[in-house]
Design a protein around this motif. Sequence first.
Motif, short mmCIF file in Angstrom:
data_model
loop_
_atom_site.label_atom_id
_atom_site.label_comp_id
_atom_site.label_asym_id
_atom_site.label_seq_id
_atom_site.Cartn_x
_atom_site.Cartn_y
_atom_site.Cartn_z
N GLN A 11 50.70 54.25 15.67
CA GLN A 11 50.58 52.83 15.36
C GLN A 11 51.24 52.52 14.02
O GLN A 11 51.28 53.36 13.12
N ARG A 12 51.74 51.32 13.92
CA ARG A 12 52.26 50.87 12.65
C ARG A 12 51.11 50.74 11.65
O ARG A 12 50.04 50.24 11.99
N GLU A 13 51.33 51.18 10.45
CA GLU A 13 50.29 51.12 9.45
C GLU A 13 50.80 50.52 8.16
O GLU A 13 51.97 50.68 7.79
N LEU A 14 49.91 49.85 7.48
CA LEU A 14 50.21 49.32 6.16
C LEU A 14 50.15 50.46 5.16
O LEU A 14 49.13 51.14 5.04
N VAL A 15 51.23 50.65 4.44
CA VAL A 15 51.31 51.72 3.47
C VAL A 15 50.86 51.25 2.10
O VAL A 15 50.07 51.92 1.42
N ALA A 16 51.38 50.12 1.67
CA ALA A 16 51.08 49.60 0.35
C ALA A 16 51.38 48.12 0.30
O ALA A 16 52.25 47.63 1.02
N VAL A 17 50.66 47.42 -0.54
CA VAL A 17 50.88 45.99 -0.72
C VAL A 17 50.64 45.64 -2.18
O VAL A 17 49.77 46.24 -2.84
N ILE A 18 51.40 44.70 -2.67
CA ILE A 18 51.22 44.21 -4.03
C ILE A 18 51.19 42.69 -3.97
O ILE A 18 52.07 42.06 -3.39
N ASN A 19 50.16 42.10 -4.54
CA ASN A 19 50.05 40.65 -4.46
C ASN A 19 50.81 39.98 -5.59
O ASN A 19 51.46 40.63 -6.41
N PHE A 72 52.40 57.56 -3.78
CA PHE A 72 53.30 56.41 -3.67
C PHE A 72 52.92 55.36 -4.69
O PHE A 72 51.74 55.18 -5.01
N THR A 73 53.91 54.63 -5.16
CA THR A 73 53.68 53.53 -6.08
C THR A 73 54.51 52.33 -5.65
O THR A 73 55.73 52.42 -5.51
N ILE A 74 53.84 51.21 -5.45
CA ILE A 74 54.53 49.98 -5.11
C ILE A 74 54.66 49.13 -6.36
O ILE A 74 53.75 49.09 -7.20
N SER A 75 55.78 48.47 -6.50
CA SER A 75 56.01 47.59 -7.63
C SER A 75 56.92 46.46 -7.20
O SER A 75 57.51 46.50 -6.12
N ARG A 76 57.02 45.46 -8.04
CA ARG A 76 57.88 44.33 -7.70
C ARG A 76 58.54 43.79 -8.95
O ARG A 76 58.01 43.89 -10.06
N ASP A 77 59.69 43.21 -8.76
CA ASP A 77 60.43 42.55 -9.81
C ASP A 77 60.68 41.13 -9.31
O ASP A 77 61.57 40.89 -8.50
N ASN A 78 59.87 40.20 -9.79
CA ASN A 78 59.97 38.83 -9.29
C ASN A 78 61.30 38.17 -9.64
O ASN A 78 61.78 37.32 -8.89
N ALA A 79 61.86 38.54 -10.77
CA ALA A 79 63.15 37.97 -11.15
C ALA A 79 64.23 38.34 -10.15
O ALA A 79 65.21 37.59 -9.99
N LYS A 80 64.08 39.48 -9.51
CA LYS A 80 65.06 39.94 -8.53
C LYS A 80 64.59 39.77 -7.10
O LYS A 80 65.32 40.14 -6.17
N ASN A 81 63.39 39.22 -6.91
CA ASN A 81 62.81 39.10 -5.57
C ASN A 81 62.87 40.42 -4.82
O ASN A 81 63.22 40.48 -3.63
N THR A 82 62.49 41.46 -5.51
CA THR A 82 62.63 42.80 -4.97
C THR A 82 61.30 43.55 -5.06
O THR A 82 60.60 43.46 -6.07
#
Length: 122
Positions: A44-52, A67-77
């Motif tokens: 089954q497909r599973e959620l690995v990580a999410v960042i709000n 694992f580490t999830i991160s985001r760069d809002n300036a780059k929408n990445t």
Amino acid sequence: QVQLVESGGGLVKPGGSLRLSCAASGSNFDIYAMGWHRQAPGKQRELVAVINSGGRTNYADSVKGRFTISRDNAKNTVYLQMDSLKSEDTATYYCNVGPVDARSEIYSPLWWGRGTQVTVSS
């Protein structure tokens, strides 16, 4: 037109590292959560990580500490740094963006990338 483009997948040996990136375009994604799902053959497909939107993260138990999830809002990445990779991590990884329900805290992706293959093998 919303588009999510993943990069960084590939073949890596057990114990190795890989960094996935997903660049989103076509909207302002700052108010949304961003995440990664994966699906292995026969599973089954599973959620690995999410960042709000505020930077709070959640991980599947199977990847916590690796694992580490991160985001760069300036780059929408959104990024997924994967360390200490195991063969069990082999899957197609999909980035996604969507809201989190304020009451249930359920993440409901609205937009998905096409996926990128991660293969962990010696």
